[in-house]
Scaffold this active site. Structure first.
Site, PDB file in Angstrom:
ATOM      1  N   LYS A 299       0.926  -0.936   0.233  1.00 15.29           N
ATOM      2  CA  LYS A 299      -0.235  -0.023   0.000  1.00 15.29           C
ATOM      3  C   LYS A 299       0.370   1.273  -0.386  1.00 15.29           C
ATOM      4  CE  LYS A 299      -3.872  -2.338   2.590  1.00 15.29           C
ATOM      5  NZ  LYS A 299      -4.954  -2.103   3.494  1.00 15.29           N
TER       6      LYS A 299
ATOM      7  N   ARG B 225     -14.402  -8.587   8.280  1.00  9.52           N
ATOM      8  CA  ARG B 225     -15.592  -7.726   8.160  1.00  9.52           C
ATOM      9  C   ARG B 225     -15.908  -9.163   6.743  1.00  9.52           C
ATOM     10  NH1 ARG B 225     -12.197  -3.689   4.835  1.00  9.52           N
ATOM     11  NH2 ARG B 225     -11.416  -5.544   4.164  1.00  9.52           N
TER      12      ARG B 225
ATOM     13  N   SER C 106     -10.528   1.502   5.031  1.00  6.52           N
ATOM     14  CA  SER C 106     -10.513   2.851   4.310  1.00  6.52           C
ATOM     15  C   SER C 106     -10.185   3.476   3.255  1.00  6.52           C
ATOM     16  CB  SER C 106      -8.155   3.151   4.693  1.00  6.52           C
ATOM     17  OG  SER C 106      -8.654   2.915   6.128  1.00  6.52           O
TER      18      SER C 106
END
Ligand code: PNS
Length: 161
Positions: A42, A91, A129
């Protein structure tokens, strides 16, 4: 004996989904270290310091949270503070493969540290995010997705670009 857990992540930036996991983890462990680590796949929008400050502001009402950052392996940080556990949020099924990979790797590196998964509240199962940044970038409403200091910080980032 004090039970210490590490809640690691990129936190770029912290969302209500992260906060849900931290809040629930803080009810189970005596102390939770929320630690900003580097995810080599990332490219963060916020600096490590900015991310830590946003976590601090967002967790100020949870007394047993410690905010920190670490350049290196998660298990080395966990060992350095004598943590017995790592907490991660799940999730959806789509998270599982990635989480299994990092959990297995962490176990190879340090077999005495257990990883615990907390299912994210359904309300946040779509939240990440990245998706928050995308919406914020184009001026969408993110008030239900992130704490107020994060909302302000995102606004500032994208208006100063
Ligand atoms: O929020 P993320 O990006 O899913 O968190 C991933 C993170 C930062 C926890 C992971 O990339 C990590 O542990 N990085 C530190 C380096 C490390 O320990 N790597 C070995 C396990 S993959």
């Amino acid at each position: 004996m004090t039970s210490i857990a590490v809640c690691p992540g990129s936190f770029d930036p912290i969302t209500f989904g992260h906060l849900d996991i931290i809040t629930r983890g803080a009810k189970v462990f005596d102390q939770i270290h929320v630690v900003v680590l580097n995810n080599s796949s990332k490219s963060p929008l916020f600096s490590v310091e900015e991310r830590m400050e946003l976590i601090r502001q967002s967790t100020k009402d949870i007394p047993n949270v410690v905010v920190n950052s670490f350049q290196g392996l998660l298990v080395d940080y966990a060992k350095s503070i004598k943590a017995s556990a790592i907490i991660r949020g799940l999730r959806a099924v789509s998270d599982f493969e990635y989480e299994m990979q990092i959990t297995s790797m962490n176990r190879v590196l340090e077999e005495d540290i257990e990883t615990f998964f907390i299912m994210t509240n359904n309300q946040y199962s779509f939240l990440s995010s990245s998706i928050v940044k995308e919406v914020a970038k184009y001026g969408g409403n993110i008030s239900e997705l992130v704490p107020l200091p994060v909302r302000d910080a995102l606004k500032e980032k994208y208006t100063s670009e």
